[in-house]
Design an enzyme around this catalytic site. Sequence first.
Site, PDB file in Angstrom:
ATOM      1  N   GLY A   1     -41.356   7.559  38.081  1.00  0.00           N
ATOM      2  CA  GLY A   1     -41.459   7.152  39.483  1.00  0.00           C
ATOM      3  C   GLY A   1     -42.868   6.713  39.824  1.00  0.00           C
ATOM      4  CB  ALA A   2     -45.602   5.548  37.598  1.00  0.00           C
ATOM      5  N   GLY A   3     -44.276   3.944  40.261  1.00  0.00           N
ATOM      6  CA  GLY A   3     -44.477   2.867  41.225  1.00  0.00           C
ATOM      7  C   GLY A   3     -44.181   3.280  42.649  1.00  0.00           C
ATOM      8  N   GLY A   4     -43.800   4.553  42.833  1.00  0.00           N
ATOM      9  CA  GLY A   4     -43.430   5.044  44.157  1.00  0.00           C
ATOM     10  C   GLY A   4     -44.614   5.524  44.972  1.00  0.00           C
ATOM     11  CG  PHE A   5     -45.417   7.448  49.495  1.00  0.00           C
ATOM     12  CD1 PHE A   5     -46.624   6.848  49.834  1.00  0.00           C
ATOM     13  CD2 PHE A   5     -44.982   8.543  50.234  1.00  0.00           C
ATOM     14  CE1 PHE A   5     -47.392   7.338  50.889  1.00  0.00           C
ATOM     15  CE2 PHE A   5     -45.733   9.034  51.291  1.00  0.00           C
ATOM     16  CZ  PHE A   5     -46.942   8.437  51.611  1.00  0.00           C
ATOM     17  CB  VAL A   6     -45.584  10.973  45.424  1.00  0.00           C
ATOM     18  CG1 VAL A   6     -46.325  12.081  44.689  1.00  0.00           C
ATOM     19  CG2 VAL A   6     -45.259  11.418  46.850  1.00  0.00           C
TER      20      VAL A   6
ATOM     21  CE1 TYR B   1     -34.353  13.425  48.070  1.00  0.00           C
ATOM     22  CE2 TYR B   1     -34.560  14.781  50.038  1.00  0.00           C
ATOM     23  CZ  TYR B   1     -35.122  14.192  48.926  1.00  0.00           C
ATOM     24  OH  TYR B   1     -36.453  14.379  48.646  1.00  0.00           O
TER      25      TYR B   1
ATOM     26  CE  LYS C   1     -36.364  15.924  44.853  1.00  0.00           C
ATOM     27  NZ  LYS C   1     -37.203  15.192  43.869  1.00  0.00           N
TER      28      LYS C   1
END
EC number: 1.1.1.145
Length: 373
Positions: free
Chosen positions: A10-15, A155, A159
Amino acid sequence: MPGWSCLVTGAGGFVGQRIIRMLVQEKELQEVRALDKVFRPETKEEFSKLQTKAKVTMLEGDILDAQYLRRACQGISVVIHTAAVIDVSHVLPRQTILDVNLKGTQNILEACVEASVPAFIYCSTVDVAGPNSYKKIILNGHEEEHHESTWSDAYPYSKRMAEKAVLAANGSILKNGGTLHTCALRPMYIYGERSPFLSVMILAALKNKGILNVTGKFSIANPVYVGNVAWAHILAARGLRDPKKSQNVQGQFYYISDDTPHQSYDDLNCTLSKEWGLRLDSSWSLPLPLLYWLAFLLETVSFLLRPFYNYRPPFNCHLVTLSNSKFTFSYKKAQRDLGYVPLVSWEEAKQKTSEWIGTLVEQHRETLDTKSQ
């Protein structure tokens, strides 16, 4: 600590992007592998310009591709898993959310065992703890208290089950005979520059004469700045790799908050954007109990229509509860075990986020000017 390498999903995401930018400054780091399904061109350019001695490799692949994940994990020391689908409005099919959030997490845990990756950090969410009812007040909660979401919505359910899988995997025997050590971080609602939620809210307000939609005025929350969330992941990676700290971190979960004032979501949105002329809707709104029962009614209608028509209500019971509960948590356990102290103060976080909102306002004005020509 000898030379090491890290894979961030998820390296392109917000976090994920923030974690990459901090991670490359770590000592003895030899390689960072940034994994996402697709990277935006601007993200690729930003990563290529990072000033670091470590090798930065961008990998585009699917979290559901088990063979690809095994290859991506080869030779890696630490996995930081942030890849997830965040959907509390029932926009996406339930199975899509379960596949990415739960099956994807199980896949990468299996890849870690096969590739003998000894450390795994999971970016969970406070949603796995609730809130289950807007009537129940939890202020400055902590890890020793038992709080667990009872929602079946895709969701929070996905999680919660993924976090359970991560913590249960702690102590697994790796293919090379070593041991997998895991931990999970539960951030509060995350704000900051490039927040997808803030982007949507600000753009909606700009199209509505600068009036912010009122969605959570009954809440008391302790939002956390994205830079501090990223910092907590860096400290967790250090903790699992440090023989002196690892014993206390293995198999644990941590609430991640910071020194952002406890406030309603609406007040936060207003504070961050008022410099640019945005303001809260002052018109009358439904009392919270009535809003909840309206959400229940709309969900019932949606369920009854499902065989014939895909009706998506504008809000649902989980979203109403999430947005309007008094639900805050302390970061003292993360401070004790990880040495976590917020890196960015509230004043700095507020300024940076507000300045970024200013760029959204300016872009919107430029778009309007172009259309009027």
